[in-house]
Design a protein around this motif. Structure first.
Motif, PDB file in Angstrom:
ATOM      1  N   TRP A   6     -10.910   5.117   6.363  1.00 33.64           N
ATOM      2  CA  TRP A   6      -9.737   4.268   6.723  1.00 33.64           C
ATOM      3  C   TRP A   6      -9.316   3.427   5.767  1.00 33.64           C
ATOM      4  O   TRP A   6      -7.869   2.952   5.492  1.00 33.64           O
ATOM      5  CB  TRP A   6     -10.209   3.337   8.113  1.00 33.64           C
ATOM      6  CG  TRP A   6     -10.385   3.968   9.334  1.00 33.64           C
ATOM      7  CD1 TRP A   6     -11.289   4.560  10.188  1.00 33.64           C
ATOM      8  CD2 TRP A   6      -9.133   4.668  10.012  1.00 33.64           C
ATOM      9  NE1 TRP A   6     -10.795   5.040  11.080  1.00 33.64           N
ATOM     10  CE2 TRP A   6      -9.478   5.297  11.158  1.00 33.64           C
ATOM     11  CE3 TRP A   6      -7.791   4.457   9.799  1.00 33.64           C
ATOM     12  CZ2 TRP A   6      -8.633   5.913  12.016  1.00 33.64           C
ATOM     13  CZ3 TRP A   6      -6.928   5.100  10.595  1.00 33.64           C
ATOM     14  CH2 TRP A   6      -7.696   6.008  11.797  1.00 33.64           C
ATOM     15  N   ALA A  10      -5.382   3.155   3.766  1.00 34.34           N
ATOM     16  CA  ALA A  10      -4.972   2.015   3.495  1.00 34.34           C
ATOM     17  C   ALA A  10      -4.412   1.913   1.994  1.00 34.34           C
ATOM     18  O   ALA A  10      -3.437   1.496   1.712  1.00 34.34           O
ATOM     19  CB  ALA A  10      -5.861   0.647   3.875  1.00 34.34           C
ATOM     20  N   ALA A  14      -0.641   1.982   0.624  1.00 33.57           N
ATOM     21  CA  ALA A  14      -0.114   0.796  -0.133  1.00 33.57           C
ATOM     22  C   ALA A  14       0.570   1.492  -1.373  1.00 33.57           C
ATOM     23  O   ALA A  14       1.401   0.851  -1.635  1.00 33.57           O
ATOM     24  CB  ALA A  14      -1.178  -0.204  -0.539  1.00 33.57           C
TER      25      ALA A  14
END
Length: 431
Positions: A6, A10, A14
């Motif tokens: 996870w 992320a 980003a």
């Protein structure tokens, strides 16, 4: 999925947002994202540098590096200006005719070579042509990047994902020609029509510049005829090496590096002359992007996504084929299509097995995967290697193409071309 997986998602999200918004240099973002993947434990040195599945694809990096050197040395002969003037004169100095000529040349060359090599050779010609004609080069470069992905779909060697699919599925060069070349010819005609709608009416014709270009003598631009003859022979040998890859099993990157070495020896140029044309920022961007996507592969994220897709569509043959086609299109637009296909092809192999001997409705999954991955690469600026290279060349020559400028056109081209392949898949394999 694990907590690390996870976190990797992320980090990638980003980085993707930063690349898309162009607030920071894209190479810096990609390398920063790669560093973040290491910090969170999503990847390690061995996975980054030595794994074919989860690391930097050195074949792509060194293929680009070698061809950039060859192109840089060719540039010193004046041949690109010669080709620019010759092309303009063949097209009667009409902008859209020139665009169509470049689209067709790029598409066919991408089928015979590979799309990255083709755009490396065609982009410098385009920039000089537009400079002579006083035209903005961005529409031409966008059209060529997308044409290279469409043309490269037709053959085993045209687009790197096809090589991966052929290896997994047991497909030959002729298999790709028989199954994909017909629809690619249709897509090329459709794309020329789209090019007129997207860019054709924006190309302003300057009669005075046209007259000036028509009056030029192309041969006068050749500054070193001897070196041009030597480099022409070398380029033919290098291209022959690419075409015969399936027979010799010599990696295109090795061929490109050997060609670059010979080019340096015969040219006797100072290193600065050819190294200044190497797109270092593009190479670093690729390295960082490969590490980030490889981290997702290493953490099982891509496998999870692809597995979910196959679970949903596995019971319905027609739905499976169209689902793989659409799903591959979407995912290849978000991440580079090379690691996506490397992950998805084993899952298709588990579903239907090797392609030879399969009934048409099962074999359709392999062709749906190829069409979706190759055409989906047109959706965004980072969907395919050729797109990244073209954007790098454009930026280096003072004509930056933003992520969203590429994407707003790429999404239209991808949607139309993929929709055209849906009836082809259904009629060819299920009728």
């Amino acid at each position: 999925m694990s907590a690390t997986a996870w976190l990797a998602i992320a980090v990638f999200a980003a980085a993707y947002v930063l690349i898309a918004t162009e607030k920071l240099n894209r190479a810096a973002v990609a390398l920063g994202g790669a560093a973040a993947m290491v910090i969170i434990g999503a990847t390690r040195g061995h996975e980054m540098f030595f794994s074919e599945d989860t690391g930097i694809d050195w074949n792509v990096i060194f293929l680009l590096f070698g061809m950039m050197i060859i192109v840089g040395i060719l540039k010193e002969t004046g041949v690109f200006e010669f080709l620019a003037i010759w092309s303009a004169q063949r097209a009667k100095a009409r902008p859209f005719r020139m665009m169509v000529m470049l689209i067709v040349i790029t598409a066919f060359a991408s089928a015979l070579l590979d799309n990255v090599t083709t755009v490396l050779l065609v982009a410098p010609v385009t920039l000089l042509l537009c400079d002579r004609m006083g035209l903005k080069p961005i529409p031409f470069l966008l059209a060529e990047a997308m044409a290279s992905n469409i043309g490269g779909t037709a053959t085993l060697i045209g687009d790197p994902p096809n090589i991966i699919i052929a290896s997994r599925a047991g497909l030959t060069f002729n298999d790709f020609l028989v199954h994909l070349a017909p629809i690619v010819l249709v897509l090329l005609i459709v794309f020329i029509g789209l090019a007129w709608l997207l860019w054709g009416r924006l190309l302003v014709h300057d009669p005075e510049r046209s007259k000036a270009v028509m009056a030029l003598t192309p041969r006068e631009t050749i500054s070193d005829a001897r070196l041009l003859r030597q480099m022409s022979v070398l380029l033919v040998v290098v291209l022959a090496g690419f075409v015969t890859h399936s027979l010799t099993h010599i990696e295109p990157s090795i061929i490109a590096l050997l060609g670059a070495g010979v080019a340096i020896l015969i040219s006797r140029l100072e290193p600065r002359a050819y190294l200044e044309d190497v797109e270092w920022e593009t190479l670093l961007f690729f390295a960082g992007l490969f590490i980030m996507v490889g981290s997702l592969v290493h953490q099982g994220v891509i496998t999870e996504l692809a597995g979910s897709l196959t679970d949903v569509i596995g019971a319905n043959p027609q739905g499976a084929a169209i689902g793989v086609l659409i799903g591959s299109t979407v995912l290849s637009g978000i991440i580079d299509n090379i690691p996506y296909v490397a992950t998805m092809s084993p899952l298709v192999l588990d579903l239907v097995g090797p392609a030879p001997g399969l009934p048409p409705h099962q074999q359709s999954l392999w062709w749906a995967l190829a069409l979706g991955a190759d055409l989906g690469g047109n959706a965004t600026a980072i969907g395919a290697s050729a797109n990244v290279v073209v954007c790098g060349i454009a930026k280096r020559n003072g004509h930056p193409i933003s992520f969203w400028e590429f994407t707003k056109y790429g999404l239209i081209v991808t949607a139309v071309t993929v929709l055209c392949t849906v009836p082809y898949v259904l009629l060819r394999y299920f009728s």
